[in-house]
Scaffold this motif. Structure first.
Motif, PDB file in Angstrom:
ATOM      1  N   ARG A 276     -32.726 -41.089  51.489  1.00  0.00           N
ATOM      2  CA  ARG A 276     -32.917 -40.528  50.321  1.00  0.00           C
ATOM      3  C   ARG A 276     -33.485 -41.217  49.223  1.00  0.00           C
ATOM      4  O   ARG A 276     -32.975 -42.639  49.038  1.00  0.00           O
ATOM      5  N   PRO A 277     -34.134 -40.784  48.202  1.00  0.00           N
ATOM      6  CA  PRO A 277     -34.328 -41.544  46.852  1.00  0.00           C
ATOM      7  C   PRO A 277     -33.144 -41.914  46.101  1.00  0.00           C
ATOM      8  O   PRO A 277     -32.030 -41.040  46.536  1.00  0.00           O
ATOM      9  N   VAL A 278     -32.999 -42.631  45.237  1.00  0.00           N
ATOM     10  CA  VAL A 278     -31.756 -43.131  44.563  1.00  0.00           C
ATOM     11  C   VAL A 278     -31.442 -41.873  43.568  1.00  0.00           C
ATOM     12  O   VAL A 278     -30.274 -41.704  43.549  1.00  0.00           O
ATOM     13  N   ALA A 279     -32.288 -41.031  43.019  1.00  0.00           N
ATOM     14  CA  ALA A 279     -31.819 -39.918  42.396  1.00  0.00           C
ATOM     15  C   ALA A 279     -31.267 -38.911  42.890  1.00  0.00           C
ATOM     16  O   ALA A 279     -30.723 -37.976  42.423  1.00  0.00           O
ATOM     17  N   ASP A 280     -31.442 -38.742  44.326  1.00  0.00           N
ATOM     18  CA  ASP A 280     -30.626 -37.869  45.232  1.00  0.00           C
ATOM     19  C   ASP A 280     -29.212 -38.208  45.419  1.00  0.00           C
ATOM     20  O   ASP A 280     -28.452 -37.499  46.183  1.00  0.00           O
ATOM     21  N   LEU A 281     -28.528 -39.504  44.966  1.00  0.00           N
ATOM     22  CA  LEU A 281     -27.122 -39.556  45.108  1.00  0.00           C
ATOM     23  C   LEU A 281     -26.490 -38.620  44.402  1.00  0.00           C
ATOM     24  O   LEU A 281     -26.697 -38.301  43.281  1.00  0.00           O
ATOM     25  N   ARG A 282     -25.278 -38.255  44.934  1.00  0.00           N
ATOM     26  CA  ARG A 282     -24.361 -37.288  44.102  1.00  0.00           C
ATOM     27  C   ARG A 282     -23.154 -38.117  43.761  1.00  0.00           C
ATOM     28  O   ARG A 282     -22.755 -38.969  44.082  1.00  0.00           O
ATOM     29  N   ILE A 283     -23.079 -38.121  42.203  1.00  0.00           N
ATOM     30  CA  ILE A 283     -22.271 -38.749  41.313  1.00  0.00           C
ATOM     31  C   ILE A 283     -21.620 -37.635  40.368  1.00  0.00           C
ATOM     32  O   ILE A 283     -22.530 -37.111  39.583  1.00  0.00           O
ATOM     33  N   GLY A 284     -20.057 -37.312  40.199  1.00  0.00           N
ATOM     34  CA  GLY A 284     -19.837 -36.269  39.195  1.00  0.00           C
ATOM     35  C   GLY A 284     -20.014 -35.015  40.293  1.00  0.00           C
ATOM     36  O   GLY A 284     -19.526 -34.951  41.107  1.00  0.00           O
TER      37      GLY A 284
ATOM     38  N   LEU B 145     -22.973 -33.050  40.267  1.00  0.00           N
ATOM     39  CA  LEU B 145     -24.407 -33.057  40.483  1.00  0.00           C
ATOM     40  C   LEU B 145     -25.069 -34.221  41.024  1.00  0.00           C
ATOM     41  O   LEU B 145     -24.616 -35.399  40.907  1.00  0.00           O
ATOM     42  N   THR B 146     -26.149 -34.211  41.507  1.00  0.00           N
ATOM     43  CA  THR B 146     -27.085 -35.541  42.048  1.00  0.00           C
ATOM     44  C   THR B 146     -27.468 -35.798  40.703  1.00  0.00           C
ATOM     45  O   THR B 146     -27.833 -35.187  39.640  1.00  0.00           O
ATOM     46  N   ILE B 147     -27.989 -37.230  40.672  1.00  0.00           N
ATOM     47  CA  ILE B 147     -28.592 -37.564  39.578  1.00  0.00           C
ATOM     48  C   ILE B 147     -29.826 -36.887  39.136  1.00  0.00           C
ATOM     49  O   ILE B 147     -30.058 -36.400  37.854  1.00  0.00           O
ATOM     50  N   ALA B 148     -30.587 -36.295  40.100  1.00  0.00           N
ATOM     51  CA  ALA B 148     -32.004 -35.784  39.821  1.00  0.00           C
ATOM     52  C   ALA B 148     -31.489 -34.157  39.341  1.00  0.00           C
ATOM     53  O   ALA B 148     -32.197 -33.657  38.266  1.00  0.00           O
ATOM     54  N   GLU B 149     -30.503 -33.644  39.707  1.00  0.00           N
ATOM     55  CA  GLU B 149     -30.024 -32.336  39.348  1.00  0.00           C
ATOM     56  C   GLU B 149     -29.520 -32.339  37.837  1.00  0.00           C
ATOM     57  O   GLU B 149     -29.576 -31.525  37.008  1.00  0.00           O
ATOM     58  N   LYS B 150     -28.807 -33.537  37.515  1.00  0.00           N
ATOM     59  CA  LYS B 150     -28.466 -33.854  36.050  1.00  0.00           C
ATOM     60  C   LYS B 150     -29.635 -33.669  35.138  1.00  0.00           C
ATOM     61  O   LYS B 150     -29.694 -33.152  34.139  1.00  0.00           O
ATOM     62  N   TRP B 151     -30.773 -34.470  35.438  1.00  0.00           N
ATOM     63  CA  TRP B 151     -31.998 -34.533  34.634  1.00  0.00           C
ATOM     64  C   TRP B 151     -32.755 -33.419  34.471  1.00  0.00           C
ATOM     65  O   TRP B 151     -33.301 -32.930  33.519  1.00  0.00           O
ATOM     66  N   GLY B 152     -32.600 -32.498  35.788  1.00  0.00           N
ATOM     67  CA  GLY B 152     -33.377 -31.240  35.754  1.00  0.00           C
ATOM     68  C   GLY B 152     -32.814 -30.284  34.722  1.00  0.00           C
ATOM     69  O   GLY B 152     -33.230 -29.494  34.293  1.00  0.00           O
ATOM     70  N   LYS B 153     -31.373 -30.449  34.742  1.00  0.00           N
ATOM     71  CA  LYS B 153     -30.575 -29.445  33.884  1.00  0.00           C
ATOM     72  C   LYS B 153     -30.806 -29.720  32.282  1.00  0.00           C
ATOM     73  O   LYS B 153     -30.756 -28.873  31.692  1.00  0.00           O
ATOM     74  N   HIS B 154     -30.311 -30.884  32.330  1.00  0.00           N
ATOM     75  CA  HIS B 154     -30.713 -31.633  30.865  1.00  0.00           C
ATOM     76  C   HIS B 154     -32.163 -31.231  29.945  1.00  0.00           C
ATOM     77  O   HIS B 154     -32.097 -30.892  28.804  1.00  0.00           O
ATOM     78  N   MET B 155     -33.000 -31.570  31.020  1.00  0.00           N
ATOM     79  CA  MET B 155     -34.204 -31.229  30.345  1.00  0.00           C
ATOM     80  C   MET B 155     -35.033 -30.095  30.611  1.00  0.00           C
ATOM     81  O   MET B 155     -36.344 -29.850  30.407  1.00  0.00           O
TER      82      MET B 155
END
Length: 391
Positions: free
Chosen positions: A21-29, A31-41
């Motif tokens: 997987r890409p780094v941003a597909d890591l789940r922490i918390g 959501l995944t890191i990518a999902e966090k950015w998607g929701k924030h922006m």
């Protein structure tokens, strides 16, 4: 406007978790890191990653593109600064590219290194995931941030009155079910996603997240900060662990200070040690140096990559790293570095035959009707098999 999460050298120090997987597909918390950015922006996201991963994790370029470091977790301050970048502007922190805004032409030739010179300096703290242990170490903070992000302005669904809820930071999505359980949100929030099940007699201490369609079996004991990803079934005792998804630990046994990837299975009474008998700091196998790296942590348990399995009564020593598609079984403690596609246990390992491993993986996927072991999935594992044969 596109958000593209890019891999940098953190991808290598996070192996074996990032082989698949890409780094941003890591789940922490939650959501995944990518999902966090998607929701924030409030934007869709894609990935700039290794070529062999692109069929599953493609990059989508538009006329206006934010390339954001996939190892960095968002916060309100960082999101605000990135959103205000002008085309061609970049920000760095300690010689690490955090983000750059590019037009379509420049996006097509993107490389992280070329935007370090002349970039704006970011002088605030960020949460950056560079090593596997950073996932469980930072899970407490990220659980709290994701809980606030997902529940802001919303009201929890009602769950059965047979449960005891202590504290106010409890949220259940519609379809979450629990009976005769104790939820203590005094030390951190508790989040139950849609269509989750918490079976009778379970005790949970926050912060904690149970992602969609996952189950906690009867009498499970969970300590924070723990995340159970989607489509998992978990039992026994769990402490400060992150289980990404589609993985099972259905029976008794201890899992602590740990990261478990997708499509893993821990056999009945599998246990990991998270503290050495001499109380010294724990070392983890590092793929970049092909040696052990001192984490500086006194508590560090199991790091298990995707598709790994353990047999009944498996014992993992403190600071064990298990590679992709490893199959571990037998009595005694296996080594603390278990290679990718390894087959065996404390008496030694041999190569897990690729065709046999794929047969097992296909059967595991078949248990999930909404997932298919397609060509993209197969090619990723084939590439990992070839890349790791000599490691």
């Amino acid at each position: 406007m596109a958000i593209i999460l890019f891999d940098d050298n953190a991808r290598n120090t996070l192996l074996p978790l990032t082989f698949t997987r890409p780094v941003a597909d890591l789940r922490i918390g939650i959501l995944t890191i990518a999902e966090k950015w998607g929701k924030h922006m409030a934007r869709e996201f894609s990935f700039y990653t290794e070529e062999y991963l692109q069929a599953k994790f493609p990059m989508v370029i538009e006329s206006d593109n934010f390339f954001i470091n996939g190892s960095v977790c968002p916060d309100e301050n960082l999101v605000a600064i990135i959103s205000e970048l002008q085309t061609g502007e970049a920000i760095v922190l300690d010689d690490v590219l955090i983000a750059v805004r590019l037009n379509m032409a420049d996006a097509k030739s993107f490389s992280p290194d070329i935007y370090l010179s002349g970039a704006l300096k970011y002088d605030s703290k960020v949460t950056r995931i560079q090593y596997p242990e950073h996932i469980f170490r930072n899970n407490d903070d990220e659980l709290r941030k994701d809980f606030a992000l997902l529940t802001n302005g919303r009201t929890s669904a009602t769950i059965s009155s047979t449960n005891t809820i202590i504290g106010d930071a409890f949220f259940a999505e519609e379809g979450a079910q629990a009976e005769c359980c104790t939820f203590s949100a005094v030390n951190g929030p508790i989040y139950l996603a849609n269509d989750t099940e918490v079976w009778e007699g379970t005790n949970i201490r926050g912060p904690f997240a149970l992602c969609e369609y996952s189950q906690l079996k009867m009498g499970t004991k969970v300590y924070g900060a723990t995340t159970i990803g989607p489509y998992c079934r978990i039992g026994g005792e769990v402490n400060n662990a992150v289980v990404w998804g589609y993985s099972n630990k259905g029976h008794e046994g201890y899992l602590g200070n740990a990261v478990v990837g997708e499509w893993c299975n821990l056999g009945a009474d599998t246990n990991n040690s998270n503290l050495k008998n001499n109380y010294s700091t724990v070392k983890l196998w590092d793929y970049t140096t092909k040696g052990y790296r001192d984490t500086g942590l006194q508590f560090c348990g199991l790091i298990m990559a995707d598709h790994a399995k353990s047999g009944i009564n498996t014992m993992f020593n403190t600071g064990t790293v298990v590679g992709v598609n490893a199959n571990v079984f037998g009595g005694g403690y296996p080594s603390t570095h278990i290679p990718d596609f390894a087959w065996g246990g404390s008496s030694g390992f041999e190569e897990y035959a690729y065709n046999k491993a794929m047969e097992t993986t296909a059967r595991v996927f078949a248990r999930r009707e909404h997932r298919t072991f397609n060509e993209a999935e197969q090619n990723i594992l084939k590439t990992v098999f070839e890349l790791t044969r000599d490691l």
